[in-house]
Design an enzyme around this catalytic site. Structure first.
Site, PDB file in Angstrom:
ATOM      1  N   GLY A   1       0.854  -1.188   0.000  1.00  0.00           N
ATOM      2  CA  GLY A   1       0.000   0.000   0.000  1.00  0.00           C
ATOM      3  C   GLY A   1       0.882   1.228   0.000  1.00  0.00           C
ATOM      4  O   GLY A   1       2.027   1.183  -0.464  1.00  0.00           O
TER       5      GLY A   1
ATOM      6  N   CYS B   1       2.962   5.506  -2.723  1.00  0.00           N
ATOM      7  CA  CYS B   1       3.836   5.384  -3.903  1.00  0.00           C
ATOM      8  C   CYS B   1       3.495   4.200  -4.805  1.00  0.00           C
ATOM      9  O   CYS B   1       3.102   4.393  -5.952  1.00  0.00           O
ATOM     10  CB  CYS B   1       5.288   5.277  -3.459  1.00  0.00           C
TER      11      CYS B   1
HETATM   12  C1  UGA Z   1       8.660   3.030  -1.848  1.00  0.00           C
HETATM   13  C2  UGA Z   1      10.058   2.576  -2.337  1.00  0.00           C
HETATM   14  O1  UGA Z   1      10.536   1.506  -1.515  1.00  0.00           O
HETATM   15  C3  UGA Z   1      11.049   3.741  -2.294  1.00  0.00           C
HETATM   16  O2  UGA Z   1      12.301   3.339  -2.832  1.00  0.00           O
HETATM   17  C4  UGA Z   1      10.473   4.902  -3.119  1.00  0.00           C
HETATM   18  O3  UGA Z   1      11.337   6.023  -3.087  1.00  0.00           O
HETATM   19  C5  UGA Z   1       9.118   5.299  -2.552  1.00  0.00           C
HETATM   20  O4  UGA Z   1       8.238   4.167  -2.612  1.00  0.00           O
HETATM   21  C6  UGA Z   1       8.571   6.435  -3.388  1.00  0.00           C
HETATM   22  O5  UGA Z   1       8.264   6.217  -4.548  1.00  0.00           O
HETATM   23  O6  UGA Z   1       8.579   7.574  -2.912  1.00  0.00           O
HETATM   24  P1  UGA Z   1       7.501   3.386   0.552  1.00  0.00           P
HETATM   25  O7  UGA Z   1       6.220   3.477  -0.200  1.00  0.00           O
HETATM   26  O8  UGA Z   1       7.827   4.400   1.577  1.00  0.00           O
HETATM   27  O9  UGA Z   1       8.764   3.382  -0.469  1.00  0.00           O
HETATM   28  O10 UGA Z   1       7.505   1.990   1.329  1.00  0.00           O
HETATM   29  P2  UGA Z   1       8.105   0.526   1.100  1.00  0.00           P
HETATM   30  O11 UGA Z   1       9.003   0.214   2.223  1.00  0.00           O
HETATM   31  O12 UGA Z   1       8.625   0.322  -0.241  1.00  0.00           O
HETATM   32  O13 UGA Z   1       6.769  -0.356   1.287  1.00  0.00           O
HETATM   33  C7  UGA Z   1       5.671  -0.243   0.381  1.00  0.00           C
HETATM   34  C8  UGA Z   1       4.627  -1.292   0.686  1.00  0.00           C
HETATM   35  O14 UGA Z   1       5.101  -2.591   0.376  1.00  0.00           O
HETATM   36  C9  UGA Z   1       4.188  -1.339   2.158  1.00  0.00           C
HETATM   37  O15 UGA Z   1       2.785  -1.451   2.220  1.00  0.00           O
HETATM   38  C10 UGA Z   1       4.856  -2.581   2.696  1.00  0.00           C
HETATM   39  O16 UGA Z   1       4.155  -3.162   3.751  1.00  0.00           O
HETATM   40  C11 UGA Z   1       4.846  -3.475   1.457  1.00  0.00           C
HETATM   41  N1  UGA Z   1       5.899  -4.515   1.484  1.00  0.00           N
HETATM   42  C12 UGA Z   1       7.215  -4.182   1.412  1.00  0.00           C
HETATM   43  C13 UGA Z   1       5.528  -5.860   1.530  1.00  0.00           C
HETATM   44  O17 UGA Z   1       4.332  -6.195   1.569  1.00  0.00           O
HETATM   45  N2  UGA Z   1       6.524  -6.804   1.513  1.00  0.00           N
HETATM   46  C14 UGA Z   1       7.837  -6.493   1.459  1.00  0.00           C
HETATM   47  O18 UGA Z   1       8.681  -7.422   1.443  1.00  0.00           O
HETATM   48  C15 UGA Z   1       8.190  -5.130   1.405  1.00  0.00           C
END
Ligand code: UGA
Length: 437
Positions: free
Chosen positions: A257, A260
């Site tokens: 979610g 981004c």
């Molecule tokens: C994401 C990217 O990771 C960044 O590199 C990018 O700069 C950013 O978007 C952006 O475009 O500004 P972010 O949305 O803050 O960052 O969070 P993430 O840590 O990537 O997680 C996104 C979603 O994926 C979360 O809902 C998280 O719970 C989920 N996720 C992440 C999973 O379900 N499994 C995983 O193994 C990793």
């Protein structure tokens, strides 16, 4: 160097604070007068670990200040960053009106050479449009260069991502602009990749959609694990140990979610279609993400039979831990769906409560002041966000408080065997469900 950042939202604030922290003079601009006043008074509008401290330190050192005036910012900086929102339109397309407006505003006050850098996430070919726009509204005929410099920071660890980046991407056509950009990033001691503007813009969408693809991949594998009796955690470890694959972003859960991934994936699909090369693989990533949440809900319905009037505790509302951000949070969508089906929800989140109270689709939720309190009299506990705090809750106490000890763990926080021994019926993602013996 003298820099300004137009847009003091998440990216703008964190970027401005970190640029100031490495010694640049930074002016952060926003058209929300209330926000600027709050920032000037030392109040930080978002929760991001470490941000408040960095902002206060640099404001005190006179390297960081806030204003509502684009003219003041452009007059007093060599390089002007654009970090305004690029929200999603109802048709999945990106709304670039904020970018266009800022480009016009900059053009109107441009008196001498400036580098104008796009930091907001935009579809490929936006830089060309920004340059055209500035040229058209450039009243004083000042020289300028447009650069694309995408950000890769994650909410919750944005300061560390910014201070220790894997790479810096600079998309530019002019040598002079490239030199200035390299100078800004010198203190970060990170590898710099110089590309054309279109490639830099594409890198951002391609990077985010690849990460989303990894998540959907493991989530699709988790469904196969459930059907076959395999353990998705073991499978993720096993494939992640291959350095060509890597273990990061292979945590199965209830889907991605945030502000981004969902938006960028939609935008990438749309731009690929507009360019006549539909990116169907990414469409499937999006489909799997929705299906994963539905599968989790289906398990809840199957085990509880009817949700109407069931008391359900929910731990975690933010889209991931260490943030107060609830935008496109799967947790919020789950709560909304369970409320629609008549469940009585009591929810707790370590940082997201204030914002959660304002979410209309969660109206009717009882917000509690601790994770334990949420479980009082609950017939089921749903874990939707993997905050560290939840790992430290006394599970024996949780069991005692619950009417029926059924746990649906959407983030695989606990060990199934431990949960079984504690007397829980425990259902997680891509792992066999356990019941007390
Ligand atoms: C994401 C990217 O990771 C960044 O590199 C990018 O700069 C950013 O978007 C952006 O475009 O500004 P972010 O949305 O803050 O960052 O969070 P993430 O840590 O990537 O997680 C996104 C979603 O994926 C979360 O809902 C998280 O719970 C989920 N996720 C992440 C999973 O379900 N499994 C995983 O193994 C990793």
């Amino acid at each position: 160097m003298d820099l300004s950042i137009i847009g003091s939202g998440y990216v703008g604030l964190v970027t401005g604070a970190c640029f100031a922290d490495v010694g640049h003079n930074v002016i952060c601009v926003d058209n929300d007068a209330g926000k600027i006043e709050a920032l000037q008074a030392g109040k930080i509008p978002i929760y991001e670990p470490g941000l408040e401290e960095v902002i206060h330190r640099n404001v005190s050192a006179h390297r960081l200040r806030f204003t509502g005036s684009v003219e003041e910012a452009v007059d007093n900086s060599q390089i002007v960053f654009i970090a305004v929102p690029t929200p999603q339109k109802p048709n999945g397309d990106v709304d670039l009106s904020f970018i266009e407006k800022v480009a016009r505003e900059i053009a109107g006050v441009l008196k001498s050479y400036r580098v104008i850098v796009d930091k907001s996430t935009v579809p490929v070919k936006t830089g060309e449009k920004v340059a055209e726009s500035i040229k058209r509204y450039n009243r004083h005929g000042a020289k300028f260069d447009v650069v694309s410099n995408p950000e890769f920071l994650r909410e919750g660890c944005a300061i560390s991502d910014l201070m220790h980046p894997d790479r810096i991407v600079i998309g530019a056509e002019s040598e002079h602009a490239i030199d200035l950009m390299k100078k800004i990033y010198e203190p970060f001691m990170a590898p710099i990749l110089v590309t054309d503007i279109n490639s830099a813009e594409l890198i951002k969408h391609a990077a985010n959609s690849f990460l989303a693809l990894k998540i959907s991949y493991i989530n699709a594998v988790s469904a196969i694990c459930e059907a076959s009796g395999a353990d998705v955690e073991k499978v993720a470890d096993g494939i992640g140990m291959d350095r060509r694959i890597g273990r990061n972003f292979l945590d199965a859960g209830i889907g991605y979610g945030g502000s981004c991934f969902p938006k960028d994936i939609s935008a990438f699909i749309t731009i690929s279609e507009q360019l006549g090369v539909p990116f169907n693989l990414i469409k499937e990533v999006q489909r799997i993400n929705v299906a994963q949440r539905e599968r989790f809900l289906k398990t809840i319905r199957e085990k509880l039979w009817v949700l109407r009037d069931k008391k359900i505790a929910v731990w975690g509302l933010t889209f991931k831990p260490d943030t107060d951000d609830l935008r496109s949070s799967v947790a919020v969508e789950l709560v909304a769906e369970m409320l629609r089906e008549g469940a009585q929800i009591s929810a707790y989140d370590p940082k997201g409560m204030e914002k959660a109270r304002e979410v209309k689709t969660m109206a009717g939720t009882k917000f509690t002041s601790s994770a334990l309190e949420a479980t009082d009299g609950a017939e089921a506990l749903v874990i939707a966000t993997e905050w560290d705090e939840f790992a430290n809750v006394d599970l024996a106490m949780v069991k005692e408080r619950m009417t029926t000890p059924i746990v649906f763990d959407g983030r695989n926080m606990f060990n199934p065997e431990t949960m079984r021994q504690l007397g829980f019926h425990y259902h997680s993602i891509g792992r066999a469900s356990v019941v007390p013996r």
